[in-house]
Design an enzyme around this catalytic site. Structure first.
Site, PDB file in Angstrom:
ATOM      1  N   GLY A  11       4.959  28.642 -15.351  1.00  0.00           N
ATOM      2  CA  GLY A  11       6.181  29.367 -15.729  1.00  0.00           C
ATOM      3  C   GLY A  11       6.071  30.808 -15.266  1.00  0.00           C
ATOM      4  O   GLY A  11       6.606  31.730 -15.897  1.00  0.00           O
ATOM      5  N   ASP A  37       5.275  27.387 -10.902  1.00  0.00           N
ATOM      6  CA  ASP A  37       6.610  27.291 -11.504  1.00  0.00           C
ATOM      7  C   ASP A  37       7.375  26.258 -10.690  1.00  0.00           C
ATOM      8  O   ASP A  37       6.883  25.768  -9.670  1.00  0.00           O
ATOM      9  CB  ASP A  37       7.311  28.672 -11.440  1.00  0.00           C
ATOM     10  N   TYR A 142      14.932  24.701 -30.553  1.00  0.00           N
ATOM     11  CA  TYR A 142      13.860  25.546 -30.030  1.00  0.00           C
ATOM     12  C   TYR A 142      12.850  25.884 -31.138  1.00  0.00           C
ATOM     13  O   TYR A 142      11.641  25.737 -30.953  1.00  0.00           O
ATOM     14  CB  TYR A 142      14.503  26.817 -29.481  1.00  0.00           C
TER      15      TYR A 142
HETATM   16  P1  NAD Z   1      11.860  32.205 -18.962  1.00  0.00           P
HETATM   17  O1  NAD Z   1      12.944  31.203 -19.159  1.00  0.00           O
HETATM   18  O2  NAD Z   1      12.205  33.540 -18.441  1.00  0.00           O
HETATM   19  O3  NAD Z   1      10.736  31.599 -18.014  1.00  0.00           O
HETATM   20  C1  NAD Z   1      10.293  30.270 -18.113  1.00  0.00           C
HETATM   21  C2  NAD Z   1       9.827  29.831 -16.747  1.00  0.00           C
HETATM   22  O4  NAD Z   1       9.389  28.469 -16.863  1.00  0.00           O
HETATM   23  C3  NAD Z   1      10.950  29.861 -15.689  1.00  0.00           C
HETATM   24  O5  NAD Z   1      10.537  30.591 -14.556  1.00  0.00           O
HETATM   25  C4  NAD Z   1      11.169  28.398 -15.361  1.00  0.00           C
HETATM   26  O6  NAD Z   1      11.506  28.147 -14.003  1.00  0.00           O
HETATM   27  C5  NAD Z   1       9.814  27.795 -15.716  1.00  0.00           C
HETATM   28  N1  NAD Z   1       9.925  26.364 -15.971  1.00  0.00           N
HETATM   29  C6  NAD Z   1      10.909  25.713 -16.632  1.00  0.00           C
HETATM   30  N2  NAD Z   1      10.678  24.390 -16.619  1.00  0.00           N
HETATM   31  C7  NAD Z   1       9.527  24.205 -15.950  1.00  0.00           C
HETATM   32  C8  NAD Z   1       8.784  23.064 -15.606  1.00  0.00           C
HETATM   33  N3  NAD Z   1       9.188  21.837 -15.923  1.00  0.00           N
HETATM   34  N4  NAD Z   1       7.624  23.230 -14.920  1.00  0.00           N
HETATM   35  C9  NAD Z   1       7.211  24.473 -14.565  1.00  0.00           C
HETATM   36  N5  NAD Z   1       7.888  25.586 -14.851  1.00  0.00           N
HETATM   37  C10 NAD Z   1       9.033  25.463 -15.537  1.00  0.00           C
HETATM   38  O7  NAD Z   1      11.095  32.318 -20.341  1.00  0.00           O
HETATM   39  P2  NAD Z   1      10.180  33.522 -20.875  1.00  0.00           P
HETATM   40  O8  NAD Z   1      11.057  34.436 -21.611  1.00  0.00           O
HETATM   41  O9  NAD Z   1       9.320  34.029 -19.804  1.00  0.00           O
HETATM   42  O10 NAD Z   1       9.337  32.742 -21.984  1.00  0.00           O
HETATM   43  C11 NAD Z   1       8.045  32.235 -21.740  1.00  0.00           C
HETATM   44  C12 NAD Z   1       7.523  31.649 -23.033  1.00  0.00           C
HETATM   45  O11 NAD Z   1       7.530  32.643 -24.061  1.00  0.00           O
HETATM   46  C13 NAD Z   1       8.353  30.473 -23.587  1.00  0.00           C
HETATM   47  O12 NAD Z   1       7.498  29.558 -24.208  1.00  0.00           O
HETATM   48  C14 NAD Z   1       9.226  31.139 -24.620  1.00  0.00           C
HETATM   49  O13 NAD Z   1       9.600  30.243 -25.618  1.00  0.00           O
HETATM   50  C15 NAD Z   1       8.275  32.189 -25.179  1.00  0.00           C
HETATM   51  N6  NAD Z   1       8.983  33.289 -25.838  1.00  0.00           N
HETATM   52  C16 NAD Z   1       9.764  34.152 -25.112  1.00  0.00           C
HETATM   53  C17 NAD Z   1      10.448  35.170 -25.782  1.00  0.00           C
HETATM   54  C18 NAD Z   1      11.326  36.135 -25.042  1.00  0.00           C
HETATM   55  O14 NAD Z   1      12.011  36.941 -25.684  1.00  0.00           O
HETATM   56  N7  NAD Z   1      11.328  36.137 -23.705  1.00  0.00           N
HETATM   57  C19 NAD Z   1      10.305  35.311 -27.168  1.00  0.00           C
HETATM   58  C20 NAD Z   1       9.532  34.388 -27.872  1.00  0.00           C
HETATM   59  C21 NAD Z   1       8.849  33.402 -27.184  1.00  0.00           C
HETATM   60  N1  SER Z   2      13.773  35.618 -27.364  1.00  0.00           N
HETATM   61  C1  SER Z   2      13.682  34.248 -27.705  1.00  0.00           C
HETATM   62  C2  SER Z   2      15.035  33.608 -27.800  1.00  0.00           C
HETATM   63  O1  SER Z   2      15.971  34.312 -28.121  1.00  0.00           O
HETATM   64  C3  SER Z   2      12.976  34.088 -29.037  1.00  0.00           C
HETATM   65  O2  SER Z   2      11.993  33.172 -28.898  1.00  0.00           O
HETATM   66  O3  SER Z   2      15.125  32.435 -27.570  1.00  0.00           O
END
Ligand code: NAD
Ligand code: SER
Length: 318
Positions: A11, A37, A142
């Site tokens: 990812g 990714d 989620y």
């Molecule tokens: P994002 O959606 O920006 O990035 C996720 C990445 O995963 C994308 O680049 C996508 O192409 C890739 N992806 C999706 N399906 C895939 C697959 N089958 N195989 C390989 N890659 C795949 O998400 P993010 O914000 O970077 O979040 C990353 C993690 O952190 C997630 O688990 C999310 O739940 C967690 N998280 C994020 C936030 C936030 O505010 N950004 C908050 C809490 C938790």
């Molecule tokens: N920033 C994330 C969302 O809104 C929280 O995990 O999904």
């Protein structure tokens, strides 16, 4: 951390993955970090493998090819996107975690990082300063997947000795890569719209306070957790980590200090209900005690830094 560590980031093209990959390259050396990714990010430098994390065979081949020791699993569907595609969200969010945890159980990798979220909390959770251990009744697909994931992480640690570590990230704010479909995404988009148009229509109501964190703090928390001695990691489900709490009205006011003409309108949509089920603020005393966690950025510093770093538009709205 060992000199022979090989890191796989799954990812790597997402909001967190882009910045975490760069930081891990800095720490371990560019050649020791394998980014992966569905698609490579346009500005990615270094080793990259195209991978669908649900393809267990290809994942195993990449781990063997590079002799991977640590996996950072960031692939997931976020809160708003998951509500629109609940079956697939469950499949991806749980299937990816099992594929990685099983590699660790089979001793093919040594350490796993997997992020959880404030979405594990629900309407019966205390709203203010949510304790580490409390009522958890998530009402989103989620949130349910993250809570189940936390329980599986702890289970793999207890039953199979898997060194898995996790943080319950708040909403993350950053300027290097756009967010991927969450309820907290408004707090990133607001900056782009303030600079480009001088006005913003918010999908949450003005007083919806949520826990948030600036990306440099989130990246540092991740690295510090992964570098901590295993004996100090007392929580193997996921750690609460706190930083800032604000509402759309409060972040708009902070932006107006730099862009006085900036205006905001409120037009809540389906994401309001998701936000209403999440708490306002987080008690992160366990993370502070176990591995010395402390956030650095407050709202004013974050806003200043975001506005300094985002590209300046052709038209000036100040
Ligand atoms: P994002 O959606 O920006 O990035 C996720 C990445 O995963 C994308 O680049 C996508 O192409 C890739 N992806 C999706 N399906 C895939 C697959 N089958 N195989 C390989 N890659 C795949 O998400 P993010 O914000 O970077 O979040 C990353 C993690 O952190 C997630 O688990 C999310 O739940 C967690 N998280 C994020 C936030 C936030 O505010 N950004 C908050 C809490 C938790
Ligand atoms: N920033 C994330 C969302 O809104 C929280 O995990 O999904």
């Amino acid at each position: 951390m060992s000199a022979t560590d090989k890191i796989l980031v799954i990812g790597s093209s997402g909001q967190i993955g882009t910045e975490l990959t760069e930081k891990l390259q800095e720490i371990h050396g560019t050649g020791s970090v394998i980014a992966s990714d569905l698609k490579k990010a346009a500005n990615h430098q270094g080793v990259f493998e195209e991978l669908d994390v649900l393809d267990e065979k290809k994942l195993g081949e990449i781990v063997a090819k590079y002799k991977v020791t640590q996996v950072y699993l960031l692939a997931a569907l976020l809160s708003a996107t998951s509500e629109k595609n609940s079956q697939f969200a469950w499949k991806l969010n749980m299937g990816s975690l099992f594929n990685v945890l099983d590699l660790a159980k089979e001793k093919k990798i040594k350490k796993v990082y997997w992020p959880s979220s404030i979405a594990v909390f629900g309407p019966s959770t205390p709203q203010e300063n949510v304790p580490q251990f409390t009522v958890m009744d998530p009402t989103t697909v989620y949130g349910i997947s993250k809570l189940a994931g936390e329980r599986w992480c702890e289970y793999y640690f207890l039953k199979h000795g898997v060194d898995v570590r996790s943080l319950r990230y708040p909403g993350l704010i950053s300027y290097k890569s756009p967010p991927g479909g969450g309820t907290t995404d408004y707090a990133v988009d607001i900056f782009y719209q303030a600079l480009e148009k001088g006005t913003f229509e918010c999908f949450l109501s003005e007083n919806t306070t949520l826990p948030m964190m600036y990306m440099p703090d989130a990246i540092r928390a991740t690295v510090e957790l992964m570098q901590a001695d295993a004996q100090n990691i007392k929580i193997r489900s996921s750690y609460n980590v706190g930083a800032i709490s604000f509402s759309p009205k409060e972040i708009a006011t902070a932006i107006q200090k730099h862009i006085p003409k900036f205006s905001i309108r409120y037009n809540p949509d389906f994401r309001q209900k998701i936000a209403d089920s999440w708490p306002n603020s987080i008690d992160d005393s366990a993370a502070r005690k176990d591995w010395n966690w402390s956030a650095k950025y407050d709202l004013q510093e974050m806003v200043k830094d975001m506005l300094q770093n985002l590209p300046k538009p052709a038209v000036n709205h100040k």
